[in-house]
Design a protein around this motif. Structure first.
Motif, PDB file in Angstrom:
ATOM      1  N   ARG A 137      38.066 -22.812-145.674  1.00  0.00           N
ATOM      2  CA  ARG A 137      38.123 -21.927-144.504  1.00  0.00           C
ATOM      3  C   ARG A 137      36.723 -21.683-143.945  1.00  0.00           C
ATOM      4  O   ARG A 137      36.533 -21.653-142.728  1.00  0.00           O
ATOM      5  N   GLU A 138      35.762 -21.506-144.858  1.00  0.00           N
ATOM      6  CA  GLU A 138      34.382 -21.297-144.415  1.00  0.00           C
ATOM      7  C   GLU A 138      33.883 -22.504-143.610  1.00  0.00           C
ATOM      8  O   GLU A 138      33.061 -22.353-142.713  1.00  0.00           O
ATOM      9  N   LEU A 139      34.388 -23.669-143.963  1.00  0.00           N
ATOM     10  CA  LEU A 139      33.988 -24.875-143.235  1.00  0.00           C
ATOM     11  C   LEU A 139      34.874 -25.109-142.026  1.00  0.00           C
ATOM     12  O   LEU A 139      34.844 -26.168-141.400  1.00  0.00           O
ATOM     13  N   GLY A 140      35.687 -24.130-141.714  1.00  0.00           N
ATOM     14  CA  GLY A 140      36.436 -24.177-140.462  1.00  0.00           C
ATOM     15  C   GLY A 140      37.760 -24.908-140.502  1.00  0.00           C
ATOM     16  O   GLY A 140      38.421 -25.054-139.479  1.00  0.00           O
ATOM     17  N   PHE A 141      38.167 -25.390-141.680  1.00  0.00           N
ATOM     18  CA  PHE A 141      39.479 -26.020-141.769  1.00  0.00           C
ATOM     19  C   PHE A 141      40.549 -24.966-141.493  1.00  0.00           C
ATOM     20  O   PHE A 141      40.429 -23.825-141.954  1.00  0.00           O
ATOM     21  N   THR A 142      41.576 -25.346-140.739  1.00  0.00           N
ATOM     22  CA  THR A 142      42.691 -24.431-140.534  1.00  0.00           C
ATOM     23  C   THR A 142      43.502 -24.390-141.825  1.00  0.00           C
ATOM     24  O   THR A 142      43.377 -25.273-142.683  1.00  0.00           O
ATOM     25  N   LEU A 143      44.348 -23.381-141.951  1.00  0.00           N
ATOM     26  CA  LEU A 143      45.174 -23.301-143.147  1.00  0.00           C
ATOM     27  C   LEU A 143      46.125 -24.483-143.221  1.00  0.00           C
ATOM     28  O   LEU A 143      46.496 -24.921-144.317  1.00  0.00           O
ATOM     29  N   GLU A 144      46.497 -25.019-142.094  1.00  0.00           N
ATOM     30  CA  GLU A 144      47.347 -26.213-142.075  1.00  0.00           C
ATOM     31  C   GLU A 144      46.579 -27.401-142.668  1.00  0.00           C
ATOM     32  O   GLU A 144      47.126 -28.173-143.462  1.00  0.00           O
ATOM     33  N   GLU A 145      45.320 -27.512-142.303  1.00  0.00           N
ATOM     34  CA  GLU A 145      44.489 -28.583-142.857  1.00  0.00           C
ATOM     35  C   GLU A 145      44.241 -28.349-144.343  1.00  0.00           C
ATOM     36  O   GLU A 145      44.222 -29.296-145.138  1.00  0.00           O
ATOM     37  N   VAL A 146      44.056 -27.080-144.714  1.00  0.00           N
ATOM     38  CA  VAL A 146      43.876 -26.749-146.123  1.00  0.00           C
ATOM     39  C   VAL A 146      45.114 -27.178-146.910  1.00  0.00           C
ATOM     40  O   VAL A 146      45.020 -27.750-147.995  1.00  0.00           O
ATOM     41  N   ARG A 147      46.258 -26.924-146.320  1.00  0.00           N
ATOM     42  CA  ARG A 147      47.517 -27.324-146.949  1.00  0.00           C
ATOM     43  C   ARG A 147      47.533 -28.837-147.200  1.00  0.00           C
ATOM     44  O   ARG A 147      47.935 -29.301-148.268  1.00  0.00           O
ATOM     45  N   ASP A 148      47.082 -29.582-146.211  1.00  0.00           N
ATOM     46  CA  ASP A 148      47.048 -31.034-146.341  1.00  0.00           C
ATOM     47  C   ASP A 148      46.079 -31.468-147.441  1.00  0.00           C
ATOM     48  O   ASP A 148      46.391 -32.348-148.243  1.00  0.00           O
ATOM     49  N   LEU A 149      44.901 -30.843-147.450  1.00  0.00           N
ATOM     50  CA  LEU A 149      43.912 -31.171-148.485  1.00  0.00           C
ATOM     51  C   LEU A 149      44.475 -30.884-149.866  1.00  0.00           C
ATOM     52  O   LEU A 149      44.367 -31.699-150.787  1.00  0.00           O
ATOM     53  N   LEU A 150      45.105 -29.713-149.984  1.00  0.00           N
ATOM     54  CA  LEU A 150      45.667 -29.320-151.276  1.00  0.00           C
ATOM     55  C   LEU A 150      46.800 -30.249-151.699  1.00  0.00           C
ATOM     56  O   LEU A 150      46.946 -30.558-152.883  1.00  0.00           O
ATOM     57  N   ALA A 151      47.573 -30.694-150.728  1.00  0.00           N
ATOM     58  CA  ALA A 151      48.667 -31.609-151.036  1.00  0.00           C
ATOM     59  C   ALA A 151      48.111 -32.894-151.640  1.00  0.00           C
ATOM     60  O   ALA A 151      48.667 -33.439-152.592  1.00  0.00           O
TER      61      ALA A 151
END
Lengths: 140, 140
Positions: A64-78
């Motif tokens: 989040r600090e690097l500006g990823f949206t939570l949707e993108e975070v979800r993708d990264l985590l997946a």
DNA sequence: CTTGAGCCTGTACCAACTACAGACACTAGG
DNA sequence: CCTAGTGTCTGTAGTTGGTACAGGCTCAAG
């Protein structure tokens, strides 16, 4: 036979908040939207976290600090969760994000340029005429 | 004696939307939050706008394009409406906004720098090791 | 025994819109 | 005259990423 009645310091929600610096309510929010897993509960229905939750929450916060949206975070985590993540896949996500950041920077710079040059024409006096107002009023 | 039964093309909400490019619903929203005035109504309760509304909506849209928040727009409009606005007052608002824009640019540039240098270390291959994931996971 | 801290749930709130449902109004075509 | 289509009206919900508060429970210390 050590740790017989003090096994590990248990981490509850407040503890996780302190360990990570994350807001207490945000932790629950992340759980409801599914980026944090539902942790096991104590007999009194308290959430009980462990180190894996600390790591995961820090990952989310750093993203989040690097500006990823939570949707993108979800993708990264997946990708991470799948275990089969590849550097190539992550790179695609990061580059997409990078592109949107560069777009935002360009937009803001354009705005900054317009405003700076307009404000530079201001007298700053107690007069009604104002280049900023003119710029906002003009038909463009 | 002209314009006896075609006085002026009346502007309703859809017309204002087309004239300005503003979304139809947004016009109503701007009215409810008080940045657009409540226009007179026709006998059938339709909103009836005139040139002054077109000008004002364009002012709002242009301000938004330059990144002013609606709260800031409200302040700008209050100065304009008051009739006693001074270039100095406007300049203060503009400079405050400019500062926040420059802060945003700086933040985004920092992010861009971190991401760019991290992604640069990616192999992009079908391997699980990934500098981006490492950067997001590290304790920082 | 009481007070405070901590946790639980559900819900409301913020910006700044956007969209949709259901009800009228009006115009043109058949 | 009827109907279809468009435009307008209202209220309300959804979006993103949280934050906050009310009301109720549990637990430990004084």
């Amino acid at each position: 036979m050590k740790n017989h009645h003090k096994p590990v310091k248990i981490i509850r929600r407040g503890g996780l908040a302190k360990l990570t610096g994350c807001n207490l309510e945000t932790i629950r929010y992340y759980e409801t939207i599914g980026v944090m897993p539902e942790p096991p509960r104590s007999s009194k229905n308290y959430r009980v976290y462990d180190d894996s939750h600390v790591t995961r929450l820090r990952f989310i916060m750093r993203s989040r600090e690097l500006g990823f949206t939570l949707e993108e975070v979800r993708d990264l985590l997946a990708l991470v969760d799948g275990g089969a993540q590849t550097c190539g896949e992550v790179q695609v996500l990061a580059n997409t994000h990078l592109t949107s950041i560069r777009t935002k920077i360009a937009d803001l710079k354009r705005i900054e340029h317009v405003l700076t040059s307009t404000v530079a024409q201001c007298t700053g006096d107690d007069v009604p005429e104002c280049p900023v107002i003119d710029a906002l009023t003009e038909v463009a």
